[in-house]
Design a protein around this motif. Structure first.
Motif, short mmCIF file in Angstrom:
data_model
loop_
_atom_site.label_atom_id
_atom_site.label_comp_id
_atom_site.label_asym_id
_atom_site.label_seq_id
_atom_site.Cartn_x
_atom_site.Cartn_y
_atom_site.Cartn_z
N ILE A 174 0.98 -1.22 -0.06
CA ILE A 174 0.03 0.14 0.07
C ILE A 174 0.87 1.35 -0.05
N ALA A 175 1.86 1.26 0.84
CA ALA A 175 2.67 2.32 0.97
C ALA A 175 3.60 2.65 -0.46
N MET A 176 3.99 1.43 -0.81
CA MET A 176 4.78 1.57 -2.03
C MET A 176 4.10 2.24 -3.38
N SER A 177 2.81 1.51 -3.16
CA SER A 177 1.85 2.12 -4.39
C SER A 177 1.73 3.64 -4.27
N LEU A 178 1.65 4.29 -3.34
CA LEU A 178 1.51 5.78 -3.03
C LEU A 178 3.01 6.27 -3.63
N GLY A 179 4.15 5.64 -3.15
CA GLY A 179 5.51 6.18 -3.53
C GLY A 179 5.94 6.18 -4.95
N MET B 55 -2.55 4.19 -8.56
CA MET B 55 -2.06 2.89 -7.94
C MET B 55 -2.41 2.35 -6.77
N LEU B 56 -2.66 3.48 -5.87
CA LEU B 56 -3.21 2.97 -4.32
C LEU B 56 -4.54 2.03 -4.71
N PHE B 57 -5.44 2.67 -5.58
CA PHE B 57 -6.74 2.08 -5.55
C PHE B 57 -6.44 0.48 -6.17
N GLU B 58 -5.60 0.30 -6.99
CA GLU B 58 -5.43 -1.09 -7.61
C GLU B 58 -4.78 -1.70 -6.43
#
Length: 455
Positions: A58-63, A249-252
């Motif tokens: 989840i954190a990686m998707s944001l970054g 990216m977070l949503f996916e």
């Protein structure tokens, strides 16, 4: 002849995308190596890595999503021959990604207690907590690396991130072997050893790519002569592109993370099976992600040149290439669905034999569904890349939210927890969300390019 207008772009598209594919596969291979080695310890350890990494993803998707804003800005500046604009995108992008990496690390530390309230197997939570501490800290060098990678991709220098990722993988596998199992006098640390390997390899990955860019003749003018002066206009530009991209990216990623948690409600074996299927699907997804970067770079270049006819033609050629590749992956998953899960678990381990057979059985069923959604998943991420190249991010963000959380997640939740489909039902929901996203993102791209061609 009409088809040749698109297929003639395949060679250059692959040349641009291939290093990105290998680099992204390298990221996934870190998890692949961790899962195979940790899987030898038992299904509880494998489920613990899955649970811990669900927070990290989840954190990686944001970054990673946020950092993608650097690529189209760099590609546009490169096409215009504007070094100062490209340097500004690099400097401000690196600064913002560093701040974001630290913030995400602290956020995960605060979120750790949530594991105790997620109805997960207690033995899995106890193993996951210390693992998460170290892997969370590795987000800082990882997201800093992403800022360098997206800049390098924007300059069409896609090989350098690939080299850095390959070096990091070698370090990670070596440290995993030494520290997980306690070889050659090193302490036997189990999944903590896997976490240390991840942290060290990601730090090396960032430092190695930085040194490569400093030595590259094309990149050097952009990464040299950096001042401490902050330009609010570029900060706002990166945030306006990066924040919606991060949400996309977070949503996916979050719906796949929800699949991990829902699987944990079903038990440690369904959760371990979900991890195996997800890891395999992630590796084929990285190929589509490489094509997505190619779409972002090439569309960004054509936007800078204001050549909208070729912009659409090139984008469609990448979509077509992605479709062909994903169909091939779908066939592979379908044919080898029963064999692939056996890579992760030892079928001859007498003490865990019953658990291992159950995990392999569940994972093989999930791979049949994964075979189908390969196609939707590949198309949606490549079209998203083209839309980012157009610097169109707000409407696609809304599309991804509706697709994954208004359509996909309710299907996963109901079919997974309230029907006999269980794990398969969770993945049918993923398929529904991905297919909806692919259809509506393509409609959005077609609408925008038709409007550009009329100007």
């Amino acid at each position: 002849m009409l088809l040749a207008n698109y297929t003639k772009e395949f060679k250059y598209n692959l040349q641009l995308a291939f290093p990105v594919m290998l680099g992204m596969l390298g990221h996934t291979f870190v998890a692949f190596a961790d899962n195979i080695m940790v899987g030898q310890l038992g299904t509880a350890e494998l489920a613990a890595v899955s649970l811990g990494n669900s927070f990290i993803f989840i954190a990686m998707s944001l970054g990673i999503g946020f950092s993608t804003s650097i690529t189209p800005l760099t590609a546009e500046a490169d096409a215009e021959g504007n070094v100062e604009k490209g340097r500004s995108a690099f400097k401000h992008g690196l600064l913002l990604c560093t701040i974001l990496g630290v913030a995400l690390f602290l956020l995960i530390l605060l979120a750790k207690p949530l594991m105790y309230y997620m109805d997960q197997p207690p033995e899995v939570v106890e193993l996951a907590i210390p693992y998460l501490d170290l892997v969370a800290f590795s987000l800082i060098p990882l997201i800093m690396f992403q800022s360098l990678k997206q800049f390098s991709d924007g300059l069409s220098q896609t090989k350098y991130p690939m080299y850095a990722t390959l070096v990091a993988n070698i370090v990670n596998i070596l440290l995993n072997y030494l520290l997980i199992f306690g070889k050659f006098g090193f302490p036997q640390m189990g999944i903590i050893g896997a976490a240390i390997g991840t942290l060290v390899s990601r730090t090396i990955m960032f430092l190695f790519l930085w040194s490569l860019l400093k030595m590259n003749s094309k990149a050097r003018p952009f990464v040299s002569g950096l001042t401490r002066i902050i330009h609010n206009s570029m900060i706002k530009k990166i945030i306006s592109l990066g924040f919606p991209s991060a949400l996309q990216m977070l949503f996916e990623v979050a719906i796949f993370t929800a699949a991990v948690w829902l699987s944990g409600v079903l038990g440690k074996n369904p959760q371990a099976a979900n991890q195996i299927a997800l890891n395999l699907a992630s590796m084929t997804f990285m190929v589509a992600t490489g094509l997505s970067v190619a779409a972002m770079v090439r569309v960004g270049n054509q936007k800078g040149l204001k050549d909208f006819f070729n912009l659409k033609r090139i984008a469609l050629s990448i979509f077509f290439l992605a479709l062909l590749i994903e169909i091939a992956f779908a066939v592979f998953f379908w044919i080898f669905n029963e064999w692939l899960p056996t890579i992760y678990l030892d079928e001859n381990d007498i003490s865990n034999q019953i658990d291992n057979f159950e995990v392999i059985s569940i994972a093989s069923k999930l791979l049949i569904i994964a075979a189908i959604f390969q196609i939707s998943d590949g198309i949606q991420v490549v079209v998203l890349g083209a839309l980012r190249g157009l610097q169109d991010v707000k409407i696609p963000t809304l599309i991804t939210f509706i697709s994954y959380w208004i359509i996909g997640f309710p299907v996963s939740y109901y079919l997974g927890l309230y029907t006999s489909l269980k794990s398969s039902g969770i993945w049918i929901g993923l398929l529904a969300g991905l297919t909806t996203a692919a259809v509506f993102l393509y409609i959005r791209f077609n609408f925008l390019t038709r409007k550009l061609l009329k100007t």
